[in-house]
Design an enzyme around this catalytic site. Structure first.
Site, mmCIF file in Angstrom:
data_model
loop_
_atom_site.group_PDB
_atom_site.id
_atom_site.type_symbol
_atom_site.label_atom_id
_atom_site.label_comp_id
_atom_site.label_asym_id
_atom_site.label_seq_id
_atom_site.Cartn_x
_atom_site.Cartn_y
_atom_site.Cartn_z
ATOM 1 N N GLY A 189 0.707 -1.240 0.003
ATOM 2 C CA GLY A 189 0.032 0.116 -0.058
ATOM 3 C C GLY A 189 0.939 1.225 0.020
ATOM 4 O O GLY A 189 0.532 2.213 -0.820
ATOM 5 N N LYS B 186 -7.260 -15.841 -1.750
ATOM 6 C CA LYS B 186 -6.882 -15.080 -3.101
ATOM 7 C C LYS B 186 -7.636 -15.686 -4.236
ATOM 8 O O LYS B 186 -8.227 -14.850 -4.809
ATOM 9 C CB LYS B 186 -5.330 -15.030 -3.075
ATOM 10 C CG LYS B 186 -4.724 -14.262 -2.214
ATOM 11 C CD LYS B 186 -5.061 -12.931 -2.272
ATOM 12 C CE LYS B 186 -4.142 -12.005 -1.221
ATOM 13 N NZ LYS B 186 -4.645 -10.672 -1.178
ATOM 14 N N SER C 88 -1.975 -13.336 -5.480
ATOM 15 C CA SER C 88 -0.357 -13.833 -5.072
ATOM 16 C C SER C 88 -0.452 -14.974 -6.049
ATOM 17 O O SER C 88 -1.139 -15.749 -6.677
ATOM 18 C CB SER C 88 -0.649 -14.291 -3.741
ATOM 19 O OG SER C 88 0.538 -15.068 -3.520
ATOM 20 N N SER C 89 1.236 -15.240 -6.306
ATOM 21 C CA SER C 89 1.537 -16.354 -7.250
ATOM 22 C C SER C 89 1.148 -17.565 -6.437
ATOM 23 O O SER C 89 1.157 -18.742 -7.060
ATOM 24 C CB SER C 89 3.019 -16.338 -7.433
ATOM 25 O OG SER C 89 3.838 -16.572 -6.501
ATOM 26 N N CYS C 90 0.997 -17.822 -5.296
ATOM 27 C CA CYS C 90 0.539 -18.852 -4.484
ATOM 28 C C CYS C 90 -0.907 -19.557 -4.801
ATOM 29 O O CYS C 90 -0.991 -20.363 -4.511
ATOM 30 C CB CYS C 90 0.896 -18.950 -3.022
ATOM 31 S SG CYS C 90 -0.580 -17.900 -2.306
ATOM 32 N N HIS D 203 8.521 -12.807 5.168
ATOM 33 C CA HIS D 203 8.877 -13.692 4.163
ATOM 34 C C HIS D 203 10.459 -13.696 4.090
ATOM 35 O O HIS D 203 11.115 -12.969 4.816
ATOM 36 C CB HIS D 203 8.362 -12.952 2.840
ATOM 37 C CG HIS D 203 7.023 -13.080 2.739
ATOM 38 N ND1 HIS D 203 6.134 -11.963 2.963
ATOM 39 C CD2 HIS D 203 6.099 -13.931 2.236
ATOM 40 C CE1 HIS D 203 4.862 -12.297 2.497
ATOM 41 N NE2 HIS D 203 4.946 -13.476 2.128
ATOM 42 N N TYR E 89 -4.217 -19.316 2.590
ATOM 43 C CA TYR E 89 -4.102 -17.899 1.971
ATOM 44 C C TYR E 89 -4.370 -18.073 0.643
ATOM 45 O O TYR E 89 -5.104 -17.164 0.061
ATOM 46 C CB TYR E 89 -2.847 -17.457 2.225
ATOM 47 C CG TYR E 89 -2.219 -16.012 1.650
ATOM 48 C CD1 TYR E 89 -2.689 -14.973 2.316
ATOM 49 C CD2 TYR E 89 -1.549 -16.064 0.467
ATOM 50 C CE1 TYR E 89 -2.284 -13.920 1.729
ATOM 51 C CE2 TYR E 89 -1.055 -14.832 -0.350
ATOM 52 C CZ TYR E 89 -1.509 -13.593 0.644
ATOM 53 O OH TYR E 89 -1.361 -12.464 0.110
HETATM 54 P P1 GDP Z 1 6.840 -18.940 -0.133
HETATM 55 O O1 GDP Z 1 7.176 -18.286 -1.562
HETATM 56 O O2 GDP Z 1 5.319 -18.853 0.022
HETATM 57 O O3 GDP Z 1 7.241 -20.037 0.237
HETATM 58 O O4 GDP Z 1 7.501 -17.625 0.818
HETATM 59 P P2 GDP Z 1 8.425 -17.301 1.792
HETATM 60 O O5 GDP Z 1 9.135 -16.112 1.507
HETATM 61 O O6 GDP Z 1 8.094 -17.661 3.420
HETATM 62 O O7 GDP Z 1 9.671 -18.446 1.684
HETATM 63 C C1 GDP Z 1 10.246 -18.727 0.529
HETATM 64 C C2 GDP Z 1 11.434 -19.763 0.342
HETATM 65 O O8 GDP Z 1 12.649 -19.344 1.414
HETATM 66 C C3 GDP Z 1 10.874 -21.286 1.206
HETATM 67 O O9 GDP Z 1 11.642 -22.123 0.559
HETATM 68 C C4 GDP Z 1 11.626 -20.897 2.743
HETATM 69 O O10 GDP Z 1 11.796 -22.311 3.131
HETATM 70 C C5 GDP Z 1 12.811 -20.454 2.474
HETATM 71 N N1 GDP Z 1 13.483 -19.487 3.506
HETATM 72 C C6 GDP Z 1 14.650 -19.734 3.702
HETATM 73 N N2 GDP Z 1 15.093 -19.040 4.908
HETATM 74 C C7 GDP Z 1 13.792 -18.471 5.303
HETATM 75 C C8 GDP Z 1 13.472 -17.540 6.457
HETATM 76 O O11 GDP Z 1 14.384 -17.351 7.173
HETATM 77 N N3 GDP Z 1 11.874 -17.311 6.493
HETATM 78 C C9 GDP Z 1 11.170 -17.653 5.467
HETATM 79 N N4 GDP Z 1 10.020 -17.151 5.555
HETATM 80 N N5 GDP Z 1 11.600 -18.407 4.303
HETATM 81 C C10 GDP Z 1 12.720 -18.681 4.304
#
Ligand code: GDP
Length: 314
Positions: free
Chosen positions: A19, A142, A109-111, A181, A138
């Site tokens: 935003g 979406k 979202s791409s998810c 993330h 989620y």
């Molecule tokens: P996703 O695209 O929905 O899976 O969003 P995330 O940003 O949470 O994670 C992306 C990838 O990064 C996944 O494979 C996680 O396991 C990896 N990853 C590695 N270290 C981290 C961390 O400290 N936090 C998160 N959120 N993801 C991590």
């Protein structure tokens, strides 16, 4: 071409990462930006949303308000991710319809795409297979939002459009150690490891998943572009079209931060979807392209993080 000049534009979720980027991008346009603080309007409350929309009568609505988080947060609080997002988007979309809002932009979202979707992911792969379990709630919310926009267009001849952004990063992100993330989580973890001279940083999962990371200012430009130039169904992907493994991404973040220690992978943590890269040919053919490189974007984000670190990293 839809003219934003002279329009009252309600940016729902103006304080969040997406935003606030949209607010920055719309600032030079000759339009009135309308916002409301979270404490003054709970978007999950239908009666209050209806009342607020009837009083404030926006011409355009952008739904950047959502409950978001990384893989751990999605896995741990699925009820909140489903309930909050369904309520926020349903209330705002329906109230926009009741108030005859001219144009509405919903952000997905791409998810939303199947866990095993062919890569790069095209818009038409939606609903072609089972979802990734770690963020199913989620994703379902979406999907409901984008189908809701499309349904109001069919039944009520509305101009409600949706964009499906890839993994985002940038200023104003949530730096919570567990709920963030991966970009914000790693910027913080590598920064703290540098400050504390820690010999090793742990990165979740195997390091092998592939992701498409986009700076939030590129998404904000895509939002303004789509408001002006897009009125078709069903929706458009937004991403960079480039992919990087989590291992290479961690090495890049380490380098940007200036951390000199080792990186280890914590395989007790989930990988999530193994590959998620967007096909962005539709939006590119309309005339939008990303223009912030990953290293450049991370350097800018890290600089802002450092200047805010005492307030954001609590
Ligand atoms: P996703 O695209 O929905 O899976 O969003 P995330 O940003 O949470 O994670 C992306 C990838 O990064 C996944 O494979 C996680 O396991 C990896 N990853 C590695 N270290 C981290 C961390 O400290 N936090 C998160 N959120 N993801 C991590």
């Amino acid at each position: 071409m839809y003219e934003l000049t002279g329009k009252r534009i309600f940016v729902a979720g103006h304080g969040g990462m997406v935003g606030s980027a949209i607010m920055r991008t719309l600032a030079p346009e000759d339009c009135t930006l309308v916002t409301v603080e979270r404490d003054d309007l709970d978007l999950r409350n239908q009666a209050r949303v209806n009342e607020w929309m009837a009083t404030n009568k926006p011409d355009v609505v952008i739904i950047a308000a959502a409950k978001v988080g990384g893989i751990y947060a999605n896995n741990t609080y699925p009820a909140e991710f489903l309930y909050d997002n369904l309520m926020i988007q349903s209330n705002v979309i329906h109230a926009a319809h009741q108030q005859n809002v001219e144009k509405l932009l919903f952000l997905g979202s791409s998810c939303v795409y199947p866990k095993d979707a062919p890569q790069p992911i095209k818009e038409e792969y939606l609903l072609g297979g089972a979802l990734e379990p770690t963020n199913k709630s989620y994703a379902i919310a979406k999907i409901a939002g984008l189908i809701m926009c499309a349904s109001y267009n069919v039944q009520h001849k509305r101009d409600f459009i949706s964009l499906m952004p890839t993994n985002l990063y940038g200023p104003g992100d949530n730096y919570h150690p567990e709920n963030a993330h991966v970009p914000a989580a790693l910027l913080r973890r590598f920064h703290e490891a540098k400050i504390n001279n820690s010999p090793v940083v742990h990165v979740w999962g195997s390091g092998q998943p592939l992701r498409d990371f986009m700076h939030v200012d590129d998404l904000a430009r895509a939002c303004v572009f789509a408001l002006k130039h897009y009125n078709e169904m069903p929706f458009l992907n937004v991403g960079t079209g480039d992919e990087i493994s989590i291992a290479d991404f961690a090495a890049l973040v380490s380098d940007v931060v200036g951390y000199k220690g080792a990186i280890e992978f914590d395989r007790t943590k989930p990988d999530g979807t193994m590959r998620k890269v967007m096909d962005i040919s539709k939006i590119q053919n309309l005339g939008w392209a990303p223009n912030i490189g990953l290293r450049q974007g991370l350097e800018q984000t890290y600089e802002i993080y450092c200047s805010d670190v005492y307030t954001v990293a609590q």
